[in-house]
Design a protein around this motif. Sequence first.
Motif, PDB file in Angstrom:
ATOM      1  N   VAL A  43     -12.735  14.802   3.687  1.00  0.00           N
ATOM      2  CA  VAL A  43     -11.887  14.217   2.640  1.00  0.00           C
ATOM      3  C   VAL A  43     -10.722  15.157   2.331  1.00  0.00           C
ATOM      4  CG1 VAL A  43     -11.811  13.593   0.191  1.00  0.00           C
ATOM      5  CG2 VAL A  43     -13.667  12.754   1.633  1.00  0.00           C
ATOM      6  N   SER A  44     -11.004  16.450   2.225  1.00  0.00           N
ATOM      7  CA  SER A  44      -9.938  17.418   1.967  1.00  0.00           C
ATOM      8  C   SER A  44      -8.889  17.395   3.072  1.00  0.00           C
ATOM      9  CB  SER A  44     -10.513  18.828   1.853  1.00  0.00           C
ATOM     10  OG  SER A  44     -11.342  18.930   0.737  1.00  0.00           O
ATOM     11  N   MET A  45      -9.330  17.269   4.308  1.00  0.00           N
ATOM     12  CA  MET A  45      -8.391  17.213   5.424  1.00  0.00           C
ATOM     13  C   MET A  45      -7.532  15.952   5.362  1.00  0.00           C
ATOM     14  SD  MET A  45     -10.722  18.725   8.513  1.00  0.00           S
ATOM     15  CE  MET A  45      -9.455  18.548   9.759  1.00  0.00           C
ATOM     16  N   LEU A  46      -8.130  14.845   4.962  1.00  0.00           N
ATOM     17  CA  LEU A  46      -7.353  13.607   4.831  1.00  0.00           C
ATOM     18  C   LEU A  46      -6.301  13.732   3.741  1.00  0.00           C
ATOM     19  CD1 LEU A  46     -10.092  10.869   5.213  1.00  0.00           C
ATOM     20  CD2 LEU A  46      -8.105  11.181   6.691  1.00  0.00           C
ATOM     21  N   ARG A  63      -1.861   9.565  13.157  1.00  0.00           N
ATOM     22  CA  ARG A  63      -2.852   9.439  14.239  1.00  0.00           C
ATOM     23  C   ARG A  63      -4.062  10.323  13.986  1.00  0.00           C
ATOM     24  NH1 ARG A  63      -0.439   9.130  20.172  1.00  0.00           N
ATOM     25  NH2 ARG A  63      -2.281  10.412  20.385  1.00  0.00           N
ATOM     26  N   GLN A  64      -3.830  11.527  13.479  1.00  0.00           N
ATOM     27  CA  GLN A  64      -4.950  12.416  13.172  1.00  0.00           C
ATOM     28  C   GLN A  64      -5.780  11.872  12.019  1.00  0.00           C
ATOM     29  OE1 GLN A  64      -2.577  15.937  12.609  1.00  0.00           O
ATOM     30  NE2 GLN A  64      -3.268  16.822  14.555  1.00  0.00           N
ATOM     31  N   ARG A  65      -5.112  11.307  11.023  1.00  0.00           N
ATOM     32  CA  ARG A  65      -5.856  10.686   9.919  1.00  0.00           C
ATOM     33  C   ARG A  65      -6.706   9.533  10.424  1.00  0.00           C
ATOM     34  NH1 ARG A  65      -1.040  10.965   5.845  1.00  0.00           N
ATOM     35  NH2 ARG A  65      -1.545  12.911   4.810  1.00  0.00           N
ATOM     36  N   LEU A  66      -6.130   8.728  11.306  1.00  0.00           N
ATOM     37  CA  LEU A  66      -6.884   7.613  11.873  1.00  0.00           C
ATOM     38  C   LEU A  66      -8.093   8.120  12.651  1.00  0.00           C
ATOM     39  CD1 LEU A  66      -7.087   4.561  12.274  1.00  0.00           C
ATOM     40  CD2 LEU A  66      -5.648   4.838  14.322  1.00  0.00           C
ATOM     41  N   ALA A  67      -7.902   9.152  13.453  1.00  0.00           N
ATOM     42  CA  ALA A  67      -9.014   9.739  14.203  1.00  0.00           C
ATOM     43  C   ALA A  67     -10.085  10.271  13.255  1.00  0.00           C
ATOM     44  CB  ALA A  67      -8.506  10.856  15.113  1.00  0.00           C
ATOM     45  N   VAL A 115      -3.015   7.664   0.567  1.00  0.00           N
ATOM     46  CA  VAL A 115      -2.603   8.511   1.668  1.00  0.00           C
ATOM     47  C   VAL A 115      -2.726   7.802   3.022  1.00  0.00           C
ATOM     48  CG1 VAL A 115      -3.269  10.595   2.941  1.00  0.00           C
ATOM     49  CG2 VAL A 115      -3.087  10.658   0.481  1.00  0.00           C
ATOM     50  N   CYS A 116      -3.711   6.943   3.157  1.00  0.00           N
ATOM     51  CA  CYS A 116      -4.000   6.330   4.458  1.00  0.00           C
ATOM     52  C   CYS A 116      -3.367   4.966   4.660  1.00  0.00           C
ATOM     53  CB  CYS A 116      -5.515   6.238   4.656  1.00  0.00           C
ATOM     54  SG  CYS A 116      -6.294   7.857   4.762  1.00  0.00           S
ATOM     55  N   GLU A 119       2.575   3.421   7.086  1.00  0.00           N
ATOM     56  CA  GLU A 119       3.858   4.061   6.771  1.00  0.00           C
ATOM     57  C   GLU A 119       4.846   3.091   6.151  1.00  0.00           C
ATOM     58  OE1 GLU A 119       5.181   7.253   7.046  1.00  0.00           O
ATOM     59  OE2 GLU A 119       3.109   7.858   7.348  1.00  0.00           O
ATOM     60  N   GLU A 120       4.902   1.864   6.665  1.00  0.00           N
ATOM     61  CA  GLU A 120       5.885   0.907   6.151  1.00  0.00           C
ATOM     62  C   GLU A 120       5.608   0.485   4.718  1.00  0.00           C
ATOM     63  OE1 GLU A 120       2.803  -1.206   8.631  1.00  0.00           O
ATOM     64  OE2 GLU A 120       4.235   0.357   9.091  1.00  0.00           O
ATOM     65  N   GLN A 121       4.415   0.743   4.200  1.00  0.00           N
ATOM     66  CA  GLN A 121       4.083   0.410   2.823  1.00  0.00           C
ATOM     67  C   GLN A 121       4.268   1.584   1.869  1.00  0.00           C
ATOM     68  OE1 GLN A 121       0.201  -1.301   2.544  1.00  0.00           O
ATOM     69  NE2 GLN A 121       0.679  -2.977   3.938  1.00  0.00           N
ATOM     70  N   LYS A 122       4.628   2.737   2.390  1.00  0.00           N
ATOM     71  CA  LYS A 122       4.786   3.925   1.540  1.00  0.00           C
ATOM     72  C   LYS A 122       6.165   3.985   0.948  1.00  0.00           C
ATOM     73  CE  LYS A 122       1.249   6.765   3.578  1.00  0.00           C
ATOM     74  NZ  LYS A 122       0.884   7.987   4.203  1.00  0.00           N
TER      75      LYS A 122
END
Length: 122
Positions: A43-46, A63-67, A115-116, A119-122
């Motif tokens: 969770v901290s990494m996310l 991509r890293q968050r998705l992984a 956070v997750c 991108e187009e919704q941020k």
Amino acid sequence: ETSIAMIVEYLDSFVSDHLRMVERLISAFWGRAPALTHFGTMVSMLLLGEARSSSGLEPQTQRQRLALLYLMEAVVRRSLVEFASERPAEKRAGAAKLDDACDRVLPEMPRLMEVCRPEEQK
């Protein structure tokens, strides 16, 4: 944290188009890599970069968050398998891992959703 970061880097570099295969990775290392069940670290990494912490680590890419999310899902699924076991020791271990996942992830769910999101919704 380093172990999880290395797994995420591996997934991003070599498995990114086939993230459903993460469950195989979890099965292969289950019981040998205790870091796989450190939900607080995941969770901290996310959330890294969201709070602009001074940890010295770079924020995760999308991509890293998705992984990492796929990794967390696979760990929860594997914990559910343990919880469904007929063996009392495995059942207790699975329950403890699921309890820890809930304790670590659910309080941060609003921030994680922010956070997750795409991108187009941020």
